[in-house]
Design a protein around this motif. Sequence first.
Motif, mmCIF file in Angstrom:
data_model
loop_
_atom_site.group_PDB
_atom_site.id
_atom_site.type_symbol
_atom_site.label_atom_id
_atom_site.label_comp_id
_atom_site.label_asym_id
_atom_site.label_seq_id
_atom_site.Cartn_x
_atom_site.Cartn_y
_atom_site.Cartn_z
ATOM 1 N N GLY A 241 0.670 -0.986 -0.035
ATOM 2 C CA GLY A 241 0.064 0.115 0.023
ATOM 3 C C GLY A 241 0.693 1.243 -0.082
ATOM 4 O O GLY A 241 0.722 2.238 -0.861
ATOM 5 N N ARG A 242 1.794 1.311 1.015
ATOM 6 C CA ARG A 242 2.566 2.555 0.832
ATOM 7 C C ARG A 242 3.394 2.827 -0.223
ATOM 8 O O ARG A 242 3.901 3.847 -0.674
ATOM 9 C CB ARG A 242 3.472 2.765 2.109
ATOM 10 N N ILE A 243 3.636 1.744 -0.954
ATOM 11 C CA ILE A 243 4.609 1.597 -2.125
ATOM 12 C C ILE A 243 3.712 2.362 -3.187
ATOM 13 O O ILE A 243 4.274 3.344 -4.093
ATOM 14 C CB ILE A 243 5.460 0.524 -2.678
ATOM 15 N N GLU A 244 2.532 1.865 -3.198
ATOM 16 C CA GLU A 244 1.538 2.514 -4.162
ATOM 17 C C GLU A 244 1.362 4.121 -4.022
ATOM 18 O O GLU A 244 1.442 4.765 -4.758
ATOM 19 C CB GLU A 244 0.134 1.714 -4.122
ATOM 20 N N ALA A 245 1.153 4.379 -2.765
ATOM 21 C CA ALA A 245 0.856 5.650 -2.193
ATOM 22 C C ALA A 245 2.019 6.612 -2.745
ATOM 23 O O ALA A 245 1.908 7.713 -3.189
ATOM 24 C CB ALA A 245 0.563 5.869 -0.883
ATOM 25 N N PHE A 246 3.281 6.222 -2.439
ATOM 26 C CA PHE A 246 4.300 7.147 -2.534
ATOM 27 C C PHE A 246 4.668 7.033 -4.168
ATOM 28 O O PHE A 246 4.976 8.141 -4.814
ATOM 29 C CB PHE A 246 5.860 6.236 -2.002
ATOM 30 N N SER A 247 4.551 6.026 -4.880
ATOM 31 C CA SER A 247 4.553 6.124 -6.327
ATOM 32 C C SER A 247 3.378 7.085 -6.986
ATOM 33 O O SER A 247 3.970 7.970 -8.110
ATOM 34 C CB SER A 247 4.347 4.623 -6.980
ATOM 35 N N ASP A 248 2.296 7.002 -6.405
ATOM 36 C CA ASP A 248 1.214 7.909 -6.815
ATOM 37 C C ASP A 248 1.561 9.381 -6.705
ATOM 38 O O ASP A 248 1.393 10.277 -7.504
ATOM 39 C CB ASP A 248 -0.101 7.725 -6.074
ATOM 40 N N GLY A 249 2.331 9.885 -5.420
ATOM 41 C CA GLY A 249 2.549 11.040 -5.075
ATOM 42 C C GLY A 249 3.708 11.465 -6.171
ATOM 43 O O GLY A 249 3.607 12.499 -6.838
ATOM 44 N N VAL A 250 4.806 10.471 -6.468
ATOM 45 C CA VAL A 250 5.814 11.104 -7.307
ATOM 46 C C VAL A 250 5.223 11.283 -8.571
ATOM 47 O O VAL A 250 5.394 12.259 -9.336
ATOM 48 C CB VAL A 250 6.989 9.944 -7.428
ATOM 49 N N ILE A 251 4.555 10.162 -9.356
ATOM 50 C CA ILE A 251 3.951 10.331 -10.450
ATOM 51 C C ILE A 251 2.921 11.689 -10.714
ATOM 52 O O ILE A 251 3.046 12.249 -11.936
ATOM 53 C CB ILE A 251 3.257 8.911 -11.119
ATOM 54 N N ALA A 252 2.163 11.891 -9.705
ATOM 55 C CA ALA A 252 1.130 13.019 -9.564
ATOM 56 C C ALA A 252 1.923 14.193 -9.769
ATOM 57 O O ALA A 252 1.932 15.249 -10.528
ATOM 58 C CB ALA A 252 0.567 13.159 -8.320
ATOM 59 N N ILE A 253 3.301 14.163 -9.205
ATOM 60 C CA ILE A 253 3.937 15.674 -9.152
ATOM 61 C C ILE A 253 4.667 15.731 -10.574
ATOM 62 O O ILE A 253 4.676 16.418 -11.226
ATOM 63 C CB ILE A 253 5.231 15.588 -8.179
ATOM 64 N N VAL A 254 5.309 14.413 -10.962
ATOM 65 C CA VAL A 254 5.900 14.576 -12.265
ATOM 66 C C VAL A 254 4.980 15.149 -13.408
ATOM 67 O O VAL A 254 5.422 15.744 -14.254
ATOM 68 C CB VAL A 254 6.444 13.168 -12.409
ATOM 69 N N ILE A 255 3.833 14.428 -13.467
ATOM 70 C CA ILE A 255 2.900 14.843 -14.505
ATOM 71 C C ILE A 255 2.388 16.100 -14.390
ATOM 72 O O ILE A 255 2.008 16.980 -15.324
ATOM 73 C CB ILE A 255 1.693 13.841 -14.511
ATOM 74 N N THR A 256 2.263 16.933 -13.221
ATOM 75 C CA THR A 256 1.830 18.199 -12.807
ATOM 76 C C THR A 256 2.997 19.163 -13.076
ATOM 77 O O THR A 256 2.517 20.414 -13.631
ATOM 78 C CB THR A 256 1.246 18.184 -11.561
ATOM 79 N N ILE A 257 4.280 18.953 -12.643
ATOM 80 C CA ILE A 257 5.079 20.054 -12.740
ATOM 81 C C ILE A 257 5.562 20.444 -14.204
ATOM 82 O O ILE A 257 5.965 21.628 -14.408
ATOM 83 C CB ILE A 257 6.434 19.676 -12.058
ATOM 84 N N MET A 258 5.114 19.539 -15.029
ATOM 85 C CA MET A 258 5.446 19.851 -16.618
ATOM 86 C C MET A 258 4.784 21.075 -16.952
ATOM 87 O O MET A 258 5.285 21.708 -17.670
ATOM 88 C CB MET A 258 5.349 18.726 -17.354
ATOM 89 N N VAL A 259 3.652 21.243 -16.395
ATOM 90 C CA VAL A 259 2.862 22.414 -16.707
ATOM 91 C C VAL A 259 3.518 23.867 -16.243
ATOM 92 O O VAL A 259 3.091 24.900 -16.813
ATOM 93 C CB VAL A 259 1.485 22.435 -16.047
ATOM 94 N N LEU A 260 4.387 23.864 -15.306
ATOM 95 C CA LEU A 260 5.292 24.916 -15.058
ATOM 96 C C LEU A 260 6.173 25.271 -16.141
ATOM 97 O O LEU A 260 6.337 26.673 -16.344
ATOM 98 C CB LEU A 260 6.163 24.525 -13.709
ATOM 99 N N GLU A 261 6.429 24.573 -17.038
ATOM 100 C CA GLU A 261 7.026 24.846 -18.373
ATOM 101 C C GLU A 261 6.162 25.827 -19.139
ATOM 102 O O GLU A 261 6.736 26.412 -20.259
ATOM 103 C CB GLU A 261 7.627 23.586 -19.000
#
Lengths: 199, 199, 199, 199
Positions: free
Chosen positions: A11-31
Amino acid sequence: MDEPQPPSETGRIEAFSDGVIAIVITIMVLELKPPEHATLGGLLRLWPVFLAYALSFLQVGVYWVNHHRLLERATIATTGLQWANMLWLFSVSLIPFGTAWWGEHPADAIPTAAYMVTLLLPALVYPWLEVEALCNSPEDNSIQHRIQRRKITVSITLYASGIALAFVNSALSIACSFLVSVLWVLPGSRIDRWFAAKN
Amino acid sequence: MDEPQPPSETGRIEAFSDGVIAIVITIMVLELKPPEHATLGGLLRLWPVFLAYALSFLQVGVYWVNHHRLLERATIATTGLQWANMLWLFSVSLIPFGTAWWGEHPADAIPTAAYMVTLLLPALVYPWLEVEALCNSPEDNSIQHRIQRRKITVSITLYASGIALAFVNSALSIACSFLVSVLWVLPGSRIDRWFAAKN
Amino acid sequence: MDEPQPPSETGRIEAFSDGVIAIVITIMVLELKPPEHATLGGLLRLWPVFLAYALSFLQVGVYWVNHHRLLERATIATTGLQWANMLWLFSVSLIPFGTAWWGEHPADAIPTAAYMVTLLLPALVYPWLEVEALCNSPEDNSIQHRIQRRKITVSITLYASGIALAFVNSALSIACSFLVSVLWVLPGSRIDRWFAAKN
Amino acid sequence: MDEPQPPSETGRIEAFSDGVIAIVITIMVLELKPPEHATLGGLLRLWPVFLAYALSFLQVGVYWVNHHRLLERATIATTGLQWANMLWLFSVSLIPFGTAWWGEHPADAIPTAAYMVTLLLPALVYPWLEVEALCNSPEDNSIQHRIQRRKITVSITLYASGIALAFVNSALSIACSFLVSVLWVLPGSRIDRWFAAKN
């Protein structure tokens, strides 16, 4: 060694991965920096950066959906799974860098090839992640599993072709990465049937 | 005082920590700014920033895996645990700063030493976090636990040596922090056996 | 195809969506750059950027509350739901871009219209998301459901009017988007009764 | 209206809040820009920015711990709770702005007062959040609850004094906000006893 660490849930691997992927997919909009002038021309000149963002969002989206399905089948958070997942997240975290560079130089060979490399890396790590995730599951010989494997091989081939094509024509190169997305977004479709048929 | 606050579960501490660590590990990629020119030379000149990112990703990854295992054993979200965890997250959140400075000045003594200090700080707070997390658990005298303690001591020593070595040779200093990662990434290996043997 | 992928729970879709929406709603504050001079005048000159941030926070907040309620009723994480959700998250992730541009040019037609477009997009994708989320639920003919549908139609109409009004008066345009928020923030109010009455 | 929306659990409100607070607490570190020169002097000149970061981390940490405890007692995710929480998260999300401005002008009255205002806002919204969270819980007349209420009143008074003191001496102003943290970080201590005694 004599006392192995107790197996823990994923469960916590999924939660951590979700966090990282959510940030990766969203910070691209800062460009996607707003144009300096308040004109339609200023907005339209951003199209390559916007295209790069949309394309990378789709690619990371495909990776997230597959990661989701894979970890659902994993039962034990082994050390191997934790580190394979960490390496995979690292490779995914490089996509914003490739996206940003290509978005600024959409017609140049080196940034296009570099972007394709950042898209390819998570696909190269994925098979190791799969082995670690499923090492405690019963052997899976289902058609679904074989389709999945073939799709990964085809994806890697397409990305690799994209890297080579970057030096010929950057639009063709980008088309390769788009083909990979099409392959994954349409499951249960003719594409899957075609992969299954090649048994 | 007469009415102590009811004990709460540690789930939300884990979720919050996962969020913070996921952001810390991912925002470092924002330092990887795309090169101005669309050339291979421009890309290759980024190697120190890239190396700093990869190294810090590994270090934060090691910290996340250990934090994961530790909080799994904690049963009650005491006030002490909440604040020890908050201080620990604060120390982890300084790593992107150290990484960014060192990535820009990879051969200079002060930024290298500052980077080593930001890597050392979470290791110094960790024992307090451990005491707070396990204060409601039965005493743990297992070999595994003693291995863990020794590894933390060795890690702190290695980071401290890295700080000193920064003034001699920055590559040697960085090697120390890399050694710490090796120590933690390979559990159940010869390294653990070596630590257990020193009983 | 013969072996459909086993249905999975929607928990991780919610967690991933929460992560993306939390990041979208928070990175907009990065546009609120501190004024150069330490004067009240410097602070007050920021009011359009601040207003844009507050307005977008409200809009994304409304979307989050509705997304929350919708996914609560979804039972199976189908492929269709995953991709409809991904497209919806993509459309939401463009709001910080529209917000940043409008905040810098609050009186200009094109940035105002572009901002309205970024607010409209998630509303256009929402009905598809709704179909995918509820495709395995029993038909819902409740008053509540019909109110919801009408509110979405009115919201889309208001946003579209806002896009047109941007070329007349940007304040009127922004007022349209604010009306949409009012519509959603006050449930169980006269607004809902008015929508129900129009049966 | 006749058909009220079914009550939902507060889990996703907590998850979303954790995401927003984790991002708020972490993006402040982006203001800690590495010094241009690789010297100790360059690093030491950053002390006000560093102090501002540490102080705000502590303040947001206190808010997170209290939010955690409050939502644990909430049982139903009412519309009122969702919007009170959204407003509270909005007020918390302004802290990085206040922190960044004060960190650049630590001795100036207006940025210090503005920083104090951003710290005060979440405390002003908190009582409404508390009413919404506990509206379905049995009345709470415990000593603990009264201590909590008095502490909130004292905190608001301290922040308000800090705003006024910003125009006299910015160090005194900051000391007020630090006192608030001390009040909350040390529960079960003499401070709590002192608050209880004033029954």
